[in-house]
Design an enzyme around this catalytic site. Structure first.
Site, PDB file in Angstrom:
ATOM      1  N   CYS A  97      24.682  32.206  38.009  1.00  0.00           N
ATOM      2  CA  CYS A  97      24.085  33.016  36.953  1.00  0.00           C
ATOM      3  C   CYS A  97      24.948  32.872  35.713  1.00  0.00           C
ATOM      4  CB  CYS A  97      23.958  34.473  37.400  1.00  0.00           C
ATOM      5  SG  CYS A  97      25.545  35.250  37.784  1.00  0.00           S
ATOM      6  N   HIS A 147      56.484  35.429  53.822  1.00  0.00           N
ATOM      7  CA  HIS A 147      55.162  35.165  54.399  1.00  0.00           C
ATOM      8  C   HIS A 147      55.167  35.609  55.861  1.00  0.00           C
ATOM      9  CE1 HIS A 147      51.537  33.043  55.635  1.00  0.00           C
ATOM     10  NE2 HIS A 147      51.298  32.744  54.369  1.00  0.00           N
TER      11      HIS A 147
END
Length: 619
Positions: free
Chosen positions: A27, A533
């Protein structure tokens, strides 16, 4: 200059690859995917991709918000894949979802391809109407006739355009759909509108106007798709190619004239009457709802359900009351981000706010403002809702309407000129702009810490990094992930956690708090950048078993709690809990030394990050 090919490749990877995509359209600002398995999409990776503003899931679609560059990224994806040619690119069924989500997805897919052409010609029609209203052009001239034709043709023959996009969505034969739609707006058929005693083989027909219509063509193309599949399965191969379209057109067009058209006209008239009643009886309420909540509808993709109502209202009454308050909604969010531009001291935020303000005011493209600034900051978005609601209510009270479909923006304001009470329009627009702007400037918001990378220190010093999580220290080479193990992501160590808490290893700014909670990025006061991490591939848990305690931009002290995690649940889910702790700015800190080993509690020295200046001095 933006690298659209690189962005496209990263987006494709982020949504799980081309094989995971059932369909793709775009869009004004978003790539709208229908995915076979949304769990394969990596939202964190997508949001970290340069050129991507954010992601959203709504209406059965996985939406990647790009902003003004979405056509270029879409084209880059098309050049790299076979996606984007139609609504369903693979021929496979995507996730069904509930009826409402399927309806929103259908409307989006059918209207998106024609939206910009519709908005562009609508804007031209608005300028032309304003020129006539203010006496700048004579409506009796041939110049006007030509300009009126080129600005009015698409909306006049809208069923033809919708026939093509609906055929692509429902997998029907496009030119058969075009033949059906062509019959609806054929001049001699249009001339029968309102004529009494029209019959078809003795069957009474109530002729209604199909000019600019929406519902009849969408319904009949859906029925056409089923009829074609049935006939192709039953007819002999020698005749099915030409007999199928003949039979479909022969049945479909009369069916519209006798049943679908009159029923859709009744429904459309009822909806238009209901809208008219609301805006005439309690206009402030209708305007406040549209002006205040329009951008909320946009966030969830629900605004597509209202687009056909604009067209139904126009087809029935020749004007669109609903669209007036939407101008207030759009300009209010643009004004809120303008307030952020004035108040913020964050250089990164200011550099984003400037183009977002311009884009919102002039073109009505508010996604960069909403997703990049207003929504994350919370208050500006709320202030925009307040301004939109007040402005929308005032505009609706003035009975302001448009005689063309336009994308609400500053450039599209001529669509409203001369249509309703112009004083109320001016007051409403002023309120929509001034209220959120002043609220943002005067009340403010939590200004995020500027996380732009600092200049290289004149003499970077070594930095002591404390252990962020209780556990056993192991060499980075033992991590069963090549990117960590070979040091390509940075030098450091790994921890096998024995507790479920991660603490700050030094005084720092949080530069990345991943929404999934599986990782934290820090920048120390000396400039060293560290990534913690927790586990391998734990991003796939989507935030399950992780609880973030800080946000990006936060200032933390050594020992502050950063996040908590349920190690047992993560391992039970099949993930390795080994936690790499690495230095990510190897240009300034290329090595580590004095690395600890064995069991280590949080807060104890883990290693020393060696600065490039120390190495130079040593040499």
């Amino acid at each position: 200059m933006a690298d659209y090919a690189k962005t496209a490749a990263a987006v494709l990877t982020g949504v799980g690859g081309e094989g995971n995509v059932t369909s793709l359209v775009h869009c004004a600002t978003r790539l709208r995917f229908v995915l076979k398995d949304e769990s394969k999409a990596n939202a964190a990776a997508l949001r970290a991709t340069p050129g991507v503003i954010t992601t959203a899931q709504a209406g059965g679609q996985y939406q990647v918000v790009i902003g003004n560059d979405v056509p270029e990224v879409f084209a880059a994806i098309q050049s790299q894949t076979k996606l984007g040619a139609g609504s369903d690119d693979t021929g496979e069924k995507g996730p069904k979802g509930n009826l409402f989500n399927r309806f929103i997805s259908m409307i989006s897919a059918i209207f998106t391809p024609i939206l910009w052409a519709l908005a562009g010609t609508g804007l031209l029609k608005a300028f032309l109407a304003a020129a006539v209203t203010f006496g700048w052009m004579d409506a009796t001239t041939t110049t006007y006739t030509i300009l009126n034709a080129l600005s009015d043709a698409l909306i006049n023959f809208l069923p033809l355009a919708l026939a093509i996009t609906a055929a692509r969505y429902f997998k029907a034969a496009e030119f058969t759909s075009l033949a059906i739609a062509g019959a609806l707006v054929y001049p001699s058929i249009t001339a029968l509108t309102g004529v009494p005693d029209v019959t078809f083989f003795g069957i009474p027909v109530t002729m209604v106007s199909y000019v600019s219509s929406v519902i009849p063509v969408i319904i009949i193309v859906w029925l056409q798709s089923h009829a074609e599949r049935f006939l192709y399965a039953k007819l002999p191969g020698a005749i099915r190619r030409f007999v199928t379209p003949m039979l479909v057109v022969l049945v479909a067009v009369p069916l519209i004239f006798v049943v679908i058209g009159p029923l859709s006209a009744l429904v459309g008239g009822g909806l238009a009457s209901a809208i008219g009643w609301v805006f005439q009886t309690v206009p402030w309420a209708g305007g406040a709802i549209m002006g205040g909540l329009w951008q909320v509808f946009v966030i969830f993709g629900l605004h597509w359900g209202l687009v056909p109502l604009f067209q139904l209202e126009y087809q029935t009454t020749g004007m669109i009351l609903l669209i007036g308050p939407v101008f207030a909604a759009v300009l209010a969010q643009a004004a809120a981000v303008a307030g952020v531009l004035v108040r913020t001291r964050n250089k990164s935020l200011r550099s984003l706010a400037a183009p977002a303000t311009l884009s919102g005011f002039l073109a009505g493209i508010t996604e960069p403002a909403i997703y990049g600034i207003n929504l994350p900051l919370k208050r500006p978005f709320a202030f925009g809702i307040v301004g939109g609601a007040v402005g929308g209510a005032l505009i609706a009270m003035g009975g302001v309407f448009s005689k063309a479909f336009v994308v609400p923006s500053g450039l599209a304001l001529p669509a409203l000129l001369g249509n309703g009470n112009m004083v109320m329009l001016a007051i409403g627009l002023a309120a929509a702009i001034i209220i959120p702007f002043l609220l943002v400037v005067l009340i403010g918001f939590t200004d995020p810490v500027d996380t732009a990378a600092p200049a290289t220190p004149a003499a970077a010093t070594d930095t002591e990094v404390s252990n962020p999580v209780d556990g056993t220290v192991v060499a980075l080479s033992e991590v069963p992930d090549a990117a960590f193990a070979d040091g390509s992501l940075g030098k450091g160590v790994a921890i096998r956690p024995t507790s479920g808490a991660v603490y700050a290893p030094f005084d720092a700014t949080v530069v990345a708090a991943f929404p999934t909670g599986h990782a934290i990025g820090l920048r120390g006061v000396d400039g060293v950048e560290l990534l913690i991490h927790v586990g391998l591939d734990t991003v796939k848990l989507g935030g399950q078993h992780f609880t973030l305690k800080v946000q990006s931009g936060a200032e933390v002290k050594a020992g502050d709690l950063l996040l908590e995690f349920d190690g047992a649940a993560i391992e039970k889910a099949g993930y390795d809990l080994i936690t790499p702790v690495i230095v990510t700015n190897g240009d300034l800190y290329p090595d580590v030394a004095d690395v600890a080993s064995g069991p280590l509690s949080h807060g104890e020295t883990l290693f020393r990050a060696i600065s490039v200046d120390s190495l130079s001095t040593a040499r």
